[in-house]
Scaffold this motif. Structure first.
Motif, PDB file in Angstrom:
ATOM      1  N   LEU A 169      47.077 -15.658 -12.663  1.00  0.00           N
ATOM      2  CA  LEU A 169      46.974 -16.658 -11.487  1.00  0.00           C
ATOM      3  C   LEU A 169      46.009 -16.129 -10.667  1.00  0.00           C
ATOM      4  O   LEU A 169      45.165 -17.235 -10.159  1.00  0.00           O
ATOM      5  CB  LEU A 169      48.361 -16.953 -11.053  1.00  0.00           C
ATOM      6  CG  LEU A 169      49.403 -17.343 -11.817  1.00  0.00           C
ATOM      7  CD1 LEU A 169      50.759 -17.286 -10.991  1.00  0.00           C
ATOM      8  CD2 LEU A 169      49.228 -18.772 -12.224  1.00  0.00           C
ATOM      9  N   HIS A 170      45.940 -15.045 -10.356  1.00  0.00           N
ATOM     10  CA  HIS A 170      44.971 -14.451  -9.423  1.00  0.00           C
ATOM     11  C   HIS A 170      43.263 -14.841  -9.960  1.00  0.00           C
ATOM     12  O   HIS A 170      42.440 -15.116  -9.178  1.00  0.00           O
ATOM     13  CB  HIS A 170      44.985 -12.968  -9.361  1.00  0.00           C
ATOM     14  CG  HIS A 170      43.974 -12.398  -8.463  1.00  0.00           C
ATOM     15  ND1 HIS A 170      44.389 -12.407  -6.961  1.00  0.00           N
ATOM     16  CD2 HIS A 170      42.767 -11.676  -8.418  1.00  0.00           C
ATOM     17  CE1 HIS A 170      43.546 -11.753  -6.417  1.00  0.00           C
ATOM     18  NE2 HIS A 170      42.324 -11.527  -6.974  1.00  0.00           N
ATOM     19  N   LEU A 179      45.387 -25.585 -20.871  1.00  0.00           N
ATOM     20  CA  LEU A 179      43.850 -25.481 -20.908  1.00  0.00           C
ATOM     21  C   LEU A 179      43.080 -26.255 -20.340  1.00  0.00           C
ATOM     22  O   LEU A 179      41.832 -25.971 -19.923  1.00  0.00           O
ATOM     23  CB  LEU A 179      43.543 -25.220 -22.513  1.00  0.00           C
ATOM     24  CG  LEU A 179      43.963 -23.962 -23.288  1.00  0.00           C
ATOM     25  CD1 LEU A 179      43.481 -24.200 -24.790  1.00  0.00           C
ATOM     26  CD2 LEU A 179      43.357 -22.765 -22.389  1.00  0.00           C
ATOM     27  N   GLU A 180      43.654 -27.602 -20.115  1.00  0.00           N
ATOM     28  CA  GLU A 180      43.112 -28.610 -19.257  1.00  0.00           C
ATOM     29  C   GLU A 180      42.833 -28.356 -17.882  1.00  0.00           C
ATOM     30  O   GLU A 180      41.933 -28.826 -17.084  1.00  0.00           O
ATOM     31  CB  GLU A 180      43.593 -29.975 -19.515  1.00  0.00           C
ATOM     32  CG  GLU A 180      43.438 -30.398 -21.144  1.00  0.00           C
ATOM     33  CD  GLU A 180      44.524 -31.834 -21.157  1.00  0.00           C
ATOM     34  OE1 GLU A 180      44.937 -32.336 -20.206  1.00  0.00           O
ATOM     35  OE2 GLU A 180      44.511 -32.201 -22.368  1.00  0.00           O
ATOM     36  N   LEU A 181      43.668 -27.531 -16.952  1.00  0.00           N
ATOM     37  CA  LEU A 181      43.571 -27.422 -15.740  1.00  0.00           C
ATOM     38  C   LEU A 181      42.390 -26.447 -15.440  1.00  0.00           C
ATOM     39  O   LEU A 181      42.034 -25.506 -16.216  1.00  0.00           O
ATOM     40  CB  LEU A 181      44.888 -26.285 -15.582  1.00  0.00           C
ATOM     41  CG  LEU A 181      46.230 -26.883 -15.784  1.00  0.00           C
ATOM     42  CD1 LEU A 181      47.331 -25.803 -15.200  1.00  0.00           C
ATOM     43  CD2 LEU A 181      46.300 -28.238 -14.784  1.00  0.00           C
ATOM     44  N   PHE A 182      41.746 -26.760 -14.193  1.00  0.00           N
ATOM     45  CA  PHE A 182      40.436 -26.146 -13.903  1.00  0.00           C
ATOM     46  C   PHE A 182      40.480 -24.653 -13.732  1.00  0.00           C
ATOM     47  O   PHE A 182      41.723 -24.175 -13.154  1.00  0.00           O
ATOM     48  CB  PHE A 182      40.028 -26.756 -12.500  1.00  0.00           C
ATOM     49  CG  PHE A 182      38.647 -26.407 -12.039  1.00  0.00           C
ATOM     50  CD1 PHE A 182      37.569 -27.368 -12.418  1.00  0.00           C
ATOM     51  CD2 PHE A 182      38.208 -25.286 -11.616  1.00  0.00           C
ATOM     52  CE1 PHE A 182      36.341 -27.073 -11.770  1.00  0.00           C
ATOM     53  CE2 PHE A 182      37.052 -24.991 -11.206  1.00  0.00           C
ATOM     54  CZ  PHE A 182      35.917 -25.827 -11.387  1.00  0.00           C
ATOM     55  N   VAL A 219      46.806 -20.771 -28.783  1.00  0.00           N
ATOM     56  CA  VAL A 219      47.189 -20.945 -27.456  1.00  0.00           C
ATOM     57  C   VAL A 219      46.890 -22.621 -27.251  1.00  0.00           C
ATOM     58  O   VAL A 219      47.521 -23.431 -26.659  1.00  0.00           O
ATOM     59  CB  VAL A 219      46.043 -20.449 -26.592  1.00  0.00           C
ATOM     60  CG1 VAL A 219      46.121 -20.789 -25.026  1.00  0.00           C
ATOM     61  CG2 VAL A 219      46.510 -18.760 -26.533  1.00  0.00           C
ATOM     62  N   LYS A 220      45.637 -23.294 -27.897  1.00  0.00           N
ATOM     63  CA  LYS A 220      45.503 -24.587 -27.723  1.00  0.00           C
ATOM     64  C   LYS A 220      46.453 -25.318 -28.262  1.00  0.00           C
ATOM     65  O   LYS A 220      46.952 -26.593 -27.936  1.00  0.00           O
ATOM     66  CB  LYS A 220      44.164 -24.743 -28.266  1.00  0.00           C
ATOM     67  CG  LYS A 220      43.778 -26.477 -28.256  1.00  0.00           C
ATOM     68  CD  LYS A 220      42.437 -26.523 -28.703  1.00  0.00           C
ATOM     69  CE  LYS A 220      41.760 -28.010 -28.509  1.00  0.00           C
ATOM     70  NZ  LYS A 220      40.160 -28.119 -28.946  1.00  0.00           N
ATOM     71  N   THR A 234      43.724 -16.338 -19.896  1.00  0.00           N
ATOM     72  CA  THR A 234      44.673 -16.559 -18.711  1.00  0.00           C
ATOM     73  C   THR A 234      45.796 -17.441 -19.177  1.00  0.00           C
ATOM     74  O   THR A 234      46.949 -17.184 -18.709  1.00  0.00           O
ATOM     75  CB  THR A 234      44.292 -17.428 -17.462  1.00  0.00           C
ATOM     76  OG1 THR A 234      43.426 -18.390 -18.021  1.00  0.00           O
ATOM     77  CG2 THR A 234      43.093 -16.341 -16.765  1.00  0.00           C
ATOM     78  N   ALA A 235      45.535 -18.679 -20.000  1.00  0.00           N
ATOM     79  CA  ALA A 235      46.590 -19.462 -20.449  1.00  0.00           C
ATOM     80  C   ALA A 235      47.514 -18.580 -21.357  1.00  0.00           C
ATOM     81  O   ALA A 235      48.783 -18.792 -21.697  1.00  0.00           O
ATOM     82  CB  ALA A 235      46.128 -20.550 -21.209  1.00  0.00           C
TER      83      ALA A 235
END
Length: 361
Positions: free
Chosen positions: A297-298, A234-237, A226-227, A243-244
């Protein structure tokens, strides 16, 4: 097999896919039925299908039913050969009642849908790192369900277990409970309910431990993939590997197939649906789309509502404006979808950092 012709009239193909066979059909530029034929669902069969279509003219596009299931490998073969593949939904029930149902009818219907412009979806390529993440996540999801089922069965058994066992498990958290039950010694005489219950609880606890170890192994395998596939995501809060990974799988190896962030929002089921009437002007939740992506997203929104100061301020402001919690979360999920789309489809130099939550409204 006759020789292939690439300089003839333009033709459009359609394929009705099944587990063992695929039925192919070709039509000309005005929709006239030219020919149809069945092929085995094998590597040789896919190549023969392509060669047979090309004997009727210049193959422009092929509509394939089920590019995410039985037609996945056929779509890869056609794409590798330079043919444009369009994902075609099966005809609805009303159309099937009017026109009937057979493999040739469905194959011609797929070709006609492409020629008429009713089918325009670009299928997932399923040939890169995201496909690897998808198949590993299937095993992980199965292990999580098995672990949950084992835990539920343990608690169910303890409800009606002899008092000696219930008191032994009282007050323990889940980890301590599993360790305690895994060390139980039922004895050799399983004809007694107490001994049989101990044996059952020990097996379930050890199954829970085995699933724990399997999930940890899969996390160690999925995380680096994933990374590698989407470091910006993955940098998003609030976005973690789980989830990613789901958002990656929903977008596919070729996220550029989605023409805009609005298309991604529709895919994830977070595009607002108008629900206005008279003096009431509002939007409602979208119940369609990929529900697994919607769930991811939830989860991100829940994390942000608890720990992100910017999101908490937004929730407070919208609450004062009269929105309920569901509507606020709908807006936030739409905003997160916008951020996720940009992280999935743009390079670091092109990415725009969003600092204002106003567009989420």
């Amino acid at each position: 097999m006759t020789s292939m012709t690439h300089d003839g009239p333009q033709i459009t193909g359609g394929v009705d896919t099944h587990g063992l066979t695929h039925h192919a059909a070709v039509i000309d530029t005005v929709g006239r039925h030219l020919a149809d034929r069945e092929f085995p669902a094998t590597i040789r069969g896919y190549r023969d299908l392509l060669d047979w279509m090309r004997t009727h003219g210049t193959l422009v596009t092929v509509g394939v039913e089920g590019t995410g299931a039985y037609g996945a490998e056929l779509a890869r073969v056609l794409t590798a050969a330079g043919v444009t593949v369009v994902d075609v939904d099966r005809p609805d029930r009303k159309t099937r009642r009017l026109k009937g149902k057979s493999d040739p009818i469905d194959a011609y219907a797929a070709a006609t849908a492409v020629l008429a412009g009713r089918a325009t979806g670009t299928p997932k390529s399923r040939d890169g790192i995201v496909e690897a993440v998808r198949v590993l996540r299937i095993a992980r999801r199965s292990a999580v369900k098995a672990r949950t089922q084992a835990m539920n069965q343990i608690r169910g058994l303890l409800v009606s277990a002899p008092a000696m066992l219930r008191e032994q498990a009282t007050g323990l958290d889940r980890a301590a409970l599993i360790r305690t039950l895994a060390r139980l010694r039922p004895g050799d005489d399983l004809s007694r309910p107490l001994a049989a219950t101990r044996a059952s609880l020990r097996r379930l606890a050890r199954r829970h431990q085995a699933m724990d170890a399997e999930i940890a192994e899969l996390d160690a395998e999925i995380g680096p993939l994933v990374k590698q596939a989407a470091p910006a995501l993955l940098e998003l809060f609030g976005v973690g590997p789980e989830t990613a990974g789901q958002l990656l799988v929903s977008a596919g190896d070729n996220p550029e197939r989605m023409r805009s962030e609005g298309a991604f929002a529709h895919l994830a089921g977070v595009a607002p649906i108008p629900a206005s009437s008279g003096r009431t002007h509002r939007h409602r939740l979208n119940r369609g789309g990929d529900r697994a992506a919607n769930n991811a997203l939830h989860t991100i929104v829940l994390v942000r509502m608890r720990f992100d100061e910017r999101t908490r301020a937004y929730v407070e402001r919208r609450t004062k404006q009269g929105l309920n919690k569901k509507d606020i979360m709908r807006c936030l999920k739409r905003f997160v979808a916008r951020e996720a789309y940009r992280a999935l489809t743009t390079t670091p130099t092109e990415r725009i950092t969003q600092t204002n939550l106003a567009p989420a409204a």
